[in-house]
Design a protein around this motif. Structure first.
Motif, short mmCIF file in Angstrom:
data_model
loop_
_atom_site.label_atom_id
_atom_site.label_comp_id
_atom_site.label_asym_id
_atom_site.label_seq_id
_atom_site.Cartn_x
_atom_site.Cartn_y
_atom_site.Cartn_z
N VAL A 12 -5.01 13.21 -2.79
CA VAL A 12 -6.15 13.46 -3.71
C VAL A 12 -7.73 12.73 -3.72
CG1 VAL A 12 -5.52 12.65 -5.18
CG2 VAL A 12 -6.83 14.69 -6.14
N GLN A 13 -9.04 13.35 -3.61
CA GLN A 13 -10.34 12.85 -3.95
C GLN A 13 -10.14 12.81 -5.40
OE1 GLN A 13 -12.60 15.65 -2.63
NE2 GLN A 13 -12.68 15.11 -0.74
N PRO A 14 -11.36 11.39 -5.62
CA PRO A 14 -11.65 10.66 -6.70
C PRO A 14 -11.96 11.77 -7.27
CG PRO A 14 -12.65 8.54 -4.84
CD PRO A 14 -12.09 10.17 -4.77
N LEU A 85 -8.72 11.33 -11.68
CA LEU A 85 -7.85 10.13 -10.94
C LEU A 85 -9.02 9.41 -10.53
CD1 LEU A 85 -4.67 12.19 -9.38
CD2 LEU A 85 -4.66 10.50 -10.61
N LYS A 86 -8.53 7.87 -10.47
CA LYS A 86 -10.01 7.10 -9.65
C LYS A 86 -8.86 5.87 -7.83
CE LYS A 86 -11.30 6.17 -14.24
NZ LYS A 86 -11.08 4.93 -15.16
N PRO A 87 -9.39 5.55 -7.50
CA PRO A 87 -8.88 5.28 -6.12
C PRO A 87 -7.92 4.40 -6.71
CG PRO A 87 -11.11 4.91 -6.22
CD PRO A 87 -11.11 5.69 -7.40
N GLU A 88 -8.40 3.31 -7.52
CA GLU A 88 -7.24 2.24 -8.70
C GLU A 88 -6.12 2.68 -9.01
OE1 GLU A 88 -10.21 2.66 -9.65
OE2 GLU A 88 -10.99 2.41 -11.14
N ASP A 89 -5.80 4.19 -9.06
CA ASP A 89 -5.11 4.64 -9.45
C ASP A 89 -3.80 5.24 -7.97
OD1 ASP A 89 -6.80 7.22 -11.59
OD2 ASP A 89 -5.56 6.04 -12.39
N LEU A 104 21.40 2.65 -19.93
CA LEU A 104 21.04 1.83 -18.79
C LEU A 104 19.96 2.89 -17.80
CD1 LEU A 104 24.98 1.83 -17.44
CD2 LEU A 104 23.00 -0.89 -18.63
N PRO A 105 18.77 1.38 -17.09
CA PRO A 105 17.68 2.28 -16.70
C PRO A 105 17.96 3.15 -15.03
CG PRO A 105 17.93 -0.52 -16.61
CD PRO A 105 19.11 0.53 -16.77
N TYR A 106 17.72 4.10 -15.28
CA TYR A 106 18.06 4.34 -13.48
C TYR A 106 16.07 4.61 -12.68
CZ TYR A 106 23.00 5.28 -13.75
OH TYR A 106 24.26 4.91 -14.08
N TRP A 107 16.03 4.74 -11.74
CA TRP A 107 14.86 4.62 -11.58
C TRP A 107 14.92 5.48 -10.21
CZ3 TRP A 107 10.29 1.83 -12.50
CH2 TRP A 107 11.19 1.13 -13.49
N GLY A 108 13.67 6.22 -9.99
CA GLY A 108 13.00 7.01 -8.38
C GLY A 108 13.18 6.25 -7.30
N GLN A 109 13.23 7.49 -6.88
CA GLN A 109 12.80 6.68 -5.06
C GLN A 109 11.36 5.95 -4.69
OE1 GLN A 109 13.22 9.73 -5.71
NE2 GLN A 109 11.97 10.79 -4.41
N GLY A 110 10.63 6.92 -5.56
CA GLY A 110 8.97 6.76 -5.66
C GLY A 110 8.39 7.92 -4.74
N THR A 111 7.76 7.98 -5.17
CA THR A 111 6.51 8.37 -4.63
C THR A 111 4.63 8.92 -4.83
OG1 THR A 111 4.77 11.39 -4.42
CG2 THR A 111 5.67 9.80 -6.74
N GLN A 112 4.38 8.67 -2.97
CA GLN A 112 3.28 7.90 -2.87
C GLN A 112 1.95 8.69 -3.45
OE1 GLN A 112 2.03 5.36 -1.44
NE2 GLN A 112 0.03 5.44 -1.80
N VAL A 113 1.02 8.22 -4.79
CA VAL A 113 -0.53 9.04 -5.08
C VAL A 113 -1.29 7.99 -3.94
CG1 VAL A 113 -1.99 9.12 -6.94
CG2 VAL A 113 0.55 9.83 -7.12
N THR A 114 -2.16 8.83 -4.01
CA THR A 114 -3.03 7.89 -3.29
C THR A 114 -4.84 9.03 -3.06
OG1 THR A 114 -2.36 6.85 -0.83
CG2 THR A 114 -4.62 7.45 -0.30
N VAL A 115 -5.37 7.40 -4.14
CA VAL A 115 -6.96 8.35 -3.89
C VAL A 115 -8.10 8.18 -3.68
CG1 VAL A 115 -8.00 8.75 -6.35
CG2 VAL A 115 -5.79 8.53 -6.42
N SER A 116 -8.36 8.99 -2.51
CA SER A 116 -9.16 8.81 -1.49
C SER A 116 -10.39 9.72 -1.19
CB SER A 116 -8.58 7.96 -0.51
OG SER A 116 -9.79 7.40 0.59
N SER A 117 -11.51 9.10 -0.87
CA SER A 117 -12.89 10.20 -0.23
C SER A 117 -12.51 10.48 1.36
CB SER A 117 -14.27 10.67 -0.99
OG SER A 117 -14.52 8.75 -0.69
#
Length: 117
Positions: A12-14, A85-89, A104-117
């Motif tokens: 996503v763009q800034p 959203l900011k690039p530092e996000d 007990l903690p359970y974690w997801g697999q993770g999803t990438q968020v990229t903030v860039s123009s």
């Protein structure tokens, strides 16, 4: 056992917005606190936002006023609405769920968020 399925990441763009979702399997009544963490390259994983089963929320200072965490207990799903959203996000965002009487903690697999123009 609990399985967490995350969705909603992307590029996503800034200034843009994204909405992350995390659906948990297992017994609805055993799901406790839910939250989102993130980890940027070369950095430690950090708390972004968390929500209790009663709906109380907390946020990292860096996202206050921009991100909103919510949950749908009937669907065992937690959401993270992200605005301005900011690039530092940019990071991999992980869902975390505390489950059962021991929390007990359970974690997801993770999803990438990229903030860039």
């Amino acid at each position: 056992q609990v399985q967490l399925v995350e969705s909603g990441g992307g590029l996503v763009q800034p200034g843009g917005s994204l909405r992350l979702s995390c659906a948990a399997s297992g017994s609805i009544s055993s799901i406790g606190d839910m939250g989102w963490y993130r980890q940027a390259p070369g950095k430690q994983r950090e708390l972004v936002a968390a929500i209790t089963s009663g709906g109380s929320t907390k946020y990292a200072d860096s996202v206050k006023g921009r991100f909103t965490i919510s949950r749908d207990n009937a669907k065992s799903t937690v959401y993270l609405q992200m605005h301005s959203l900011k690039p530092e996000d940019t990071a991999v965002y992980y869902c975390k769920v505390d489950y059962g009487s021991w929390g007990l903690p359970y974690w997801g697999q993770g999803t990438q968020v990229t903030v860039s123009s």
